[in-house]
Design an enzyme around this catalytic site. Structure first.
Site, PDB file in Angstrom:
ATOM      1  N   LYS A  99     -13.291  17.332  -9.978  1.00 30.77           N
ATOM      2  CA  LYS A  99     -13.973  18.651  -9.923  1.00 30.77           C
ATOM      3  C   LYS A  99     -14.986  18.581 -10.932  1.00 30.77           C
ATOM      4  CE  LYS A  99     -13.123  20.123  -5.872  1.00 30.77           C
ATOM      5  NZ  LYS A  99     -14.048  20.191  -4.656  1.00 30.77           N
TER       6      LYS A  99
ATOM      7  N   TYR B   2      -7.156  16.537  -9.292  1.00 34.11           N
ATOM      8  CA  TYR B   2      -8.280  17.536  -8.872  1.00 34.11           C
ATOM      9  C   TYR B   2      -9.227  17.838  -9.749  1.00 34.11           C
ATOM     10  CZ  TYR B   2      -9.544  21.451  -5.995  1.00 34.11           C
ATOM     11  OH  TYR B   2     -10.336  22.476  -5.508  1.00 34.11           O
TER      12      TYR B   2
HETATM   13  N1  LIG Z   1     -10.062  27.605  -1.278  1.00 35.09           N
HETATM   14  C1  LIG Z   1     -10.183  27.837  -2.515  1.00 35.09           C
HETATM   15  O1  LIG Z   1      -9.878  29.012  -3.142  1.00 35.09           O
HETATM   16  C2  LIG Z   1     -10.866  26.839  -3.272  1.00 35.09           C
HETATM   17  C3  LIG Z   1     -10.869  26.692  -4.652  1.00 35.09           C
HETATM   18  C4  LIG Z   1     -11.733  26.092  -5.594  1.00 35.09           C
HETATM   19  C5  LIG Z   1     -12.466  24.928  -4.740  1.00 35.09           C
HETATM   20  N2  LIG Z   1     -12.312  25.030  -3.353  1.00 35.09           N
HETATM   21  C6  LIG Z   1     -13.022  23.884  -2.887  1.00 35.09           C
HETATM   22  O2  LIG Z   1     -13.610  24.305  -1.590  1.00 35.09           O
HETATM   23  C7  LIG Z   1     -13.511  23.126  -0.620  1.00 35.09           C
HETATM   24  C8  LIG Z   1     -12.824  23.595   0.461  1.00 35.09           C
HETATM   25  O3  LIG Z   1     -11.740  23.873   0.418  1.00 35.09           O
HETATM   26  P1  LIG Z   1     -10.905  24.746   1.514  1.00 35.09           P
HETATM   27  O4  LIG Z   1     -10.070  25.464   0.607  1.00 35.09           O
HETATM   28  O5  LIG Z   1     -11.551  25.312   2.515  1.00 35.09           O
HETATM   29  O6  LIG Z   1      -9.854  23.511   1.752  1.00 35.09           O
HETATM   30  P2  LIG Z   1      -9.052  23.145   3.450  1.00 35.09           P
HETATM   31  O7  LIG Z   1      -8.316  22.240   2.967  1.00 35.09           O
HETATM   32  O8  LIG Z   1      -8.894  24.395   4.140  1.00 35.09           O
HETATM   33  O9  LIG Z   1     -10.366  22.395   3.894  1.00 35.09           O
HETATM   34  C9  LIG Z   1     -11.074  21.109   3.673  1.00 35.09           C
HETATM   35  C10 LIG Z   1     -11.495  20.638   4.738  1.00 35.09           C
HETATM   36  O10 LIG Z   1     -12.166  19.104   4.400  1.00 35.09           O
HETATM   37  C11 LIG Z   1     -11.714  18.192   5.246  1.00 35.09           C
HETATM   38  N3  LIG Z   1     -11.604  16.970   4.522  1.00 35.09           N
HETATM   39  C12 LIG Z   1     -10.806  16.395   3.992  1.00 35.09           C
HETATM   40  N4  LIG Z   1     -11.007  15.055   3.533  1.00 35.09           N
HETATM   41  C13 LIG Z   1     -12.230  14.868   4.270  1.00 35.09           C
HETATM   42  C14 LIG Z   1     -13.112  13.694   4.259  1.00 35.09           C
HETATM   43  N5  LIG Z   1     -12.800  12.588   3.600  1.00 35.09           N
HETATM   44  N6  LIG Z   1     -14.298  13.758   4.972  1.00 35.09           N
HETATM   45  C15 LIG Z   1     -14.487  14.913   5.858  1.00 35.09           C
HETATM   46  N7  LIG Z   1     -13.903  16.188   5.617  1.00 35.09           N
HETATM   47  C16 LIG Z   1     -12.741  15.953   4.964  1.00 35.09           C
HETATM   48  C17 LIG Z   1     -10.301  18.460   5.928  1.00 35.09           C
HETATM   49  O11 LIG Z   1     -10.015  18.209   7.040  1.00 35.09           O
HETATM   50  C18 LIG Z   1     -10.477  20.067   5.920  1.00 35.09           C
HETATM   51  O12 LIG Z   1     -10.817  20.697   7.204  1.00 35.09           O
HETATM   52  C19 LIG Z   1     -12.941  21.819  -1.373  1.00 35.09           C
HETATM   53  O13 LIG Z   1     -13.735  21.176  -1.821  1.00 35.09           O
HETATM   54  C20 LIG Z   1     -11.887  22.606  -2.308  1.00 35.09           C
HETATM   55  O14 LIG Z   1     -11.541  21.815  -3.360  1.00 35.09           O
HETATM   56  C21 LIG Z   1     -11.533  25.899  -2.882  1.00 35.09           C
END
Ligand SMILES: NC(=O)c1ccc[n+]([C@@H]2O[C@H](COP(=O)([O-])OP(=O)(O)OC[C@H]3O[C@@H](n4cnc5c(N)ncnc54)[C@H](O)[C@@H]3O)[C@@H](O)[C@H]2O)c1
Length: 292
Positions: free
Chosen positions: A166, A162
């Site tokens: 990223k 990951y």
């Molecule tokens: N939540 C955090 O604190 C955090 C921290 C750093 C980065 N992020 C990043 O933010 C983004 C959103 O994360 P989140 O926490 O909401 O995660 P989450 O798992 O709640 O949501 C991610 C969504 O992406 C969708 N998804 C996965 N693969 C896919 C694909 N191939 N095509 C289309 N949709 C797809 C999933 O079905 C899900 O609805 C991600 O890129 C994650 O890495 C989140």
């Protein structure tokens, strides 16, 4: 919905069926955008329904954002539905955490495909659309907002796949910002921190909503920055990475050329140790890797 910071702008949000992407889509809808809600399955339709029920404009396009042809069709469907495209919010991502020595090839490949190619593929097809418009003389004020992570910026133990994906998204962002500037496209990234289905299993306790007061870890706190970066007025900001959590927005200043040692000839391996340690003494200490 007529007013709002992104009124009349067509914006794709990938992975918008839950978590941060859902919040971005809802806020974009509240701020007047024509939202193209993407996710893998039916969740996209539910979020598009929610936006329309609140008086906004949205369409759902279920697709795998990391599939080349589906990403192209996502861009084409947005243009077919709303006549044009103004912004792409690359948000879709997954994690498959494991210490590197035990990580499987599948865990590596899946995370690199969904997170990294899942950013590049929609970006590439959207950029081709904007390049064509720009070459035809149409004014373009387009925006790409990518999603990196603190894990990519600083490293994170147990998340080698990951973190690598990223970090690559951060590099992709700065390259794309330069390449697409000539077409009127800005490219920035956020590194968010919030309570979502991705983070709750690991950080549930730390991210729990307080009984009262500001719920800093609510994912909706991240979305106003995304909306602003997607707006027409954000055209002077590009190639930047913003960390965002609760009410805090900071700009990550990235890799820099640091202090150096130099001689007018080739270094011998045996003579490097001393000067190199002296050099490291002059360099700022690296930010700690998360989880170290
Ligand atoms: N939540 C955090 O604190 C955090 C921290 C750093 C980065 N992020 C990043 O933010 C983004 C959103 O994360 P989140 O926490 O909401 O995660 P989450 O798992 O709640 O949501 C991610 C969504 O992406 C969708 N998804 C996965 N693969 C896919 C694909 N191939 N095509 C289309 N949709 C797809 C999933 O079905 C899900 O609805 C991600 O890129 C994650 O890495 C989140």
């Amino acid at each position: 919905m007529t007013g709002g910071l992104v009124a009349g702008r067509t914006v794709i949000v990938t992975g918008a069926g839950q978590g941060l992407g859902r919040e971005h889509a809802l806020e974009l809808g509240r701020q007047g955008a024509q939202v193209v809600v993407n996710d893998l399955g039916e969740a996209a339709e539910a979020v598009a329904d929610e936006i329309r029920s609140a008086g906004g404009t949205a369409t759902a396009v279920p697709a795998d954002a990391s599939d080349w042809a589906q990403a192209e069709s996502l861009v084409h469907k947005a243009v077919a539905e709303f006549g044009t495209l103004h912004a792409l919010v690359n948000n879709a991502g997954i994690n498959r955490d494991r210490m590197l020595a035990g990580m499987s090839e599948q865990e590596w490949d899946l995370v690199l495909k969904v997170d990294l190619k899942g950013h590049f593929a929609p970006m590439r097809h959207a950029a081709a659309y904007w390049r064509e418009r720009s070459n035809q003389g149409s004014p373009v004020a387009a925006r790409i907002v990518n999603t990196t992570s603190g894990a990519g910026l600083m490293g994170s133990v147990g998340q080698g796949n990951y973190a690598a994906a990223k970090a690559a998204i951060a590099a992709l962002t700065v390259v794309a910002a330069v390449e697409f500037a000539r077409y009127g496209v800005t490219v920035n990234a956020i590194a968010p921190s919030a309570r979502t289905p991705m983070t709750e299993p690991v950080f549930g306790e730390r991210m729990r909503a307080p009984e009262s007061g500001f719920d800093a870890m609510h994912p909706g706190n991240v979305s106003p920055l995304v909306v602003w970066l997607a707006s027409a007025g954000a055209g002077d900001v590009t190639g930047r990475i913003f960390e965002v959590e609760g009410g805090v927005i900071s700009v990550a200043d990235g890799w820099q050329h640091g202090p150096r040692i130099e001689k007018p000839s080739r270094w011998e391996a045996a003579e490097i140790g001393g000067p190199l340690r002296e050099l490291l003494g002059r360099a700022p200490a690296p930010a700690p890797v998360y989880g170290a």
